[in-house]
Design a protein around this motif. Structure first.
Motif, PDB file in Angstrom:
ATOM      1  N   ALA A  64     105.420 148.225  71.488  1.00  0.00           N
ATOM      2  CA  ALA A  64     106.603 148.269  72.345  1.00  0.00           C
ATOM      3  C   ALA A  64     107.626 147.249  71.857  1.00  0.00           C
ATOM      4  N   PRO A  65     108.877 147.446  72.210  1.00  0.00           N
ATOM      5  CA  PRO A  65     109.884 146.421  71.893  1.00  0.00           C
ATOM      6  C   PRO A  65     109.557 145.105  72.602  1.00  0.00           C
TER       7      PRO A  65
ATOM      8  N   TYR B 290     116.649 145.885  67.380  1.00  0.00           N
ATOM      9  CA  TYR B 290     117.638 146.644  68.140  1.00  0.00           C
ATOM     10  C   TYR B 290     118.507 145.699  68.969  1.00  0.00           C
TER      11      TYR B 290
ATOM     12  N   TYR C  81     123.396 150.787  80.014  1.00  0.00           N
ATOM     13  CA  TYR C  81     122.554 150.368  78.888  1.00  0.00           C
ATOM     14  C   TYR C  81     122.812 151.254  77.677  1.00  0.00           C
TER      15      TYR C  81
ATOM     16  N   PHE D 138     121.679 151.183  73.410  1.00  0.00           N
ATOM     17  CA  PHE D 138     121.028 150.525  72.275  1.00  0.00           C
ATOM     18  C   PHE D 138     121.728 150.906  70.975  1.00  0.00           C
ATOM     19  N   GLY D 139     121.684 150.003  70.018  1.00  0.00           N
ATOM     20  CA  GLY D 139     122.048 150.355  68.661  1.00  0.00           C
ATOM     21  C   GLY D 139     120.932 151.169  68.028  1.00  0.00           C
ATOM     22  N   HIS D 140     121.179 151.696  66.838  1.00  0.00           N
ATOM     23  CA  HIS D 140     120.190 152.534  66.163  1.00  0.00           C
ATOM     24  C   HIS D 140     119.143 151.737  65.403  1.00  0.00           C
TER      25      HIS D 140
ATOM     26  N   VAL E 165     112.683 153.974  79.391  1.00  0.00           N
ATOM     27  CA  VAL E 165     113.365 154.067  78.105  1.00  0.00           C
ATOM     28  C   VAL E 165     112.492 154.928  77.209  1.00  0.00           C
TER      29      VAL E 165
ATOM     30  N   GLN F   3     111.709 156.951  73.310  1.00  0.00           N
ATOM     31  CA  GLN F   3     111.884 156.831  71.864  1.00  0.00           C
ATOM     32  C   GLN F   3     111.266 158.053  71.199  1.00  0.00           C
TER      33      GLN F   3
ATOM     34  N   LYS G 196     112.663 157.572  65.799  1.00  0.00           N
ATOM     35  CA  LYS G 196     114.049 157.347  66.224  1.00  0.00           C
ATOM     36  C   LYS G 196     114.184 156.050  67.013  1.00  0.00           C
ATOM     37  N   GLY G 197     115.378 155.815  67.538  1.00  0.00           N
ATOM     38  CA  GLY G 197     115.661 154.592  68.267  1.00  0.00           C
ATOM     39  C   GLY G 197     115.396 154.705  69.756  1.00  0.00           C
ATOM     40  N   LEU G 198     115.780 153.654  70.462  1.00  0.00           N
ATOM     41  CA  LEU G 198     115.532 153.544  71.899  1.00  0.00           C
ATOM     42  C   LEU G 198     116.689 154.149  72.679  1.00  0.00           C
TER      43      LEU G 198
ATOM     44  N   TRP H  34     117.885 154.693  76.777  1.00  0.00           N
ATOM     45  CA  TRP H  34     117.645 154.508  78.211  1.00  0.00           C
ATOM     46  C   TRP H  34     117.700 155.855  78.924  1.00  0.00           C
TER      47      TRP H  34
ATOM     48  N   TYR I 203     108.652 154.519  77.711  1.00  0.00           N
ATOM     49  CA  TYR I 203     108.297 153.155  78.079  1.00  0.00           C
ATOM     50  C   TYR I 203     108.845 152.833  79.466  1.00  0.00           C
TER      51      TYR I 203
ATOM     52  N   TRP J 254     108.009 145.074  78.614  1.00  0.00           N
ATOM     53  CA  TRP J 254     107.847 146.500  78.354  1.00  0.00           C
ATOM     54  C   TRP J 254     106.373 146.875  78.407  1.00  0.00           C
TER      55      TRP J 254
ATOM     56  N   GLN K 262     103.320 149.612  77.035  1.00  0.00           N
ATOM     57  CA  GLN K 262     102.976 150.116  75.706  1.00  0.00           C
ATOM     58  C   GLN K 262     103.407 151.556  75.501  1.00  0.00           C
TER      59      GLN K 262
END
Lengths: 106, 121
Positions: A43-44, A87, A95, A97-99, B37, B39, B43-45, B47, B95, B111, B113
């Motif tokens: 996870a982040p 990120y 909210y 996020f960037g890529h 959130v 993913q 790829k990216g995150l 919301w 998440y 966060w 898992q």
């Protein structure tokens, strides 16, 4: 919607060197910016909030700067565990996020 | 120690539904807004949805509005996400994330898992 643009997409740096990651917002977000680190399969993890405040337990080699539309995450001396994807996230207007920037070993 | 544990993911056919859950511990759950959130693979995150600490205010990304429903049971320290009319574009790790205030619209200091949702025929 506020668009967050991170650069570069991939950054190759040698251990022990400095890494500088950039994040730009499409409009003024003041200092409402956070940075996260994500390793494969994990996870982040929150690194920085308020553009420059380190989260609990984050080493001092991580620092954030900037305000308005331009922000920087600096890792002063890269350790092996720092190679990951980073990120940025704005929370000035909901909210976004960037890529991400993938920090890889050179 | 703050812990967030998601469950409920799995393989679902297009058009199907799932209910995701997130069980929280280690903090006063009702005092903090919570978000989902997602993913997509590689790829990216992104919301998806947020809910205030008391649960009276909910928020959704435009891409899921009308299909996803966020809720919470503060007596059971549990967050939920009901996802309906699933399509392949909803395939992702979901998440749950804790915010830092009762009102939504902040950053995420913890966060879970994640739980994987795969939409495929």
């Amino acid at each position: 919607e506020i668009v967050m643009t991170q650069s570069p997409a991939t950054l190759s740096v040698s251990p022990g060197e400095r890494a500088t990651l950039s994040c730009r917002a499409s409009q003024n977000i003041w200092k409402n910016l956070a940075w996260y680190q994500q390793k494969p399969g994990q996870a982040p993890r929150l690194l920085i909030y308020g553009a420059s405040t380190r989260a609990t337990g984050i080493p001092a080699r991580f620092s954030g700067s900037g305000s308005g539309t331009d922000f920087t995450l600096t890792i002063s001396s890269l350790q092996s565990e720092d190679f990951a994807v980073y990120y940025c996230q704005q929370y000035n207007n909901w909210y976004t996020f960037g890529h991400g920037t993938k920090l890889e070993i050179k | 120690e703050v812990q967030l544990v998601e469950s409920g993911g799995g393989l679902v056919h297009p058009g199907g539904s799932l209910r995701l859950s997130c069980t929280a511990s280690g903090f006063s759950f009702s005092d903090y807004a919570m978000s989902w959130v997602r993913q997509a693979p590689g790829k990216g995150l992104v919301w998806v949805s947020a809910i205030s600490g008391p649960g009276g205010s909910t928020y959704y990304a435009d891409s899921v509005k009308g299909r996803f429903t966020i809720s919470r049971d503060n007596s059971k320290n549990t967050l939920h996400l009901q996802i309906d009319s699933l399509s392949a574009e909803d395939t992702a790790i979901y998440y749950c994330a804790k915010e830092v205030a009762p009102a939504a619209g902040d950053y995420f200091d913890h966060w879970g898992q994640g739980t994987l949702v795969t939409v495929s025929s």
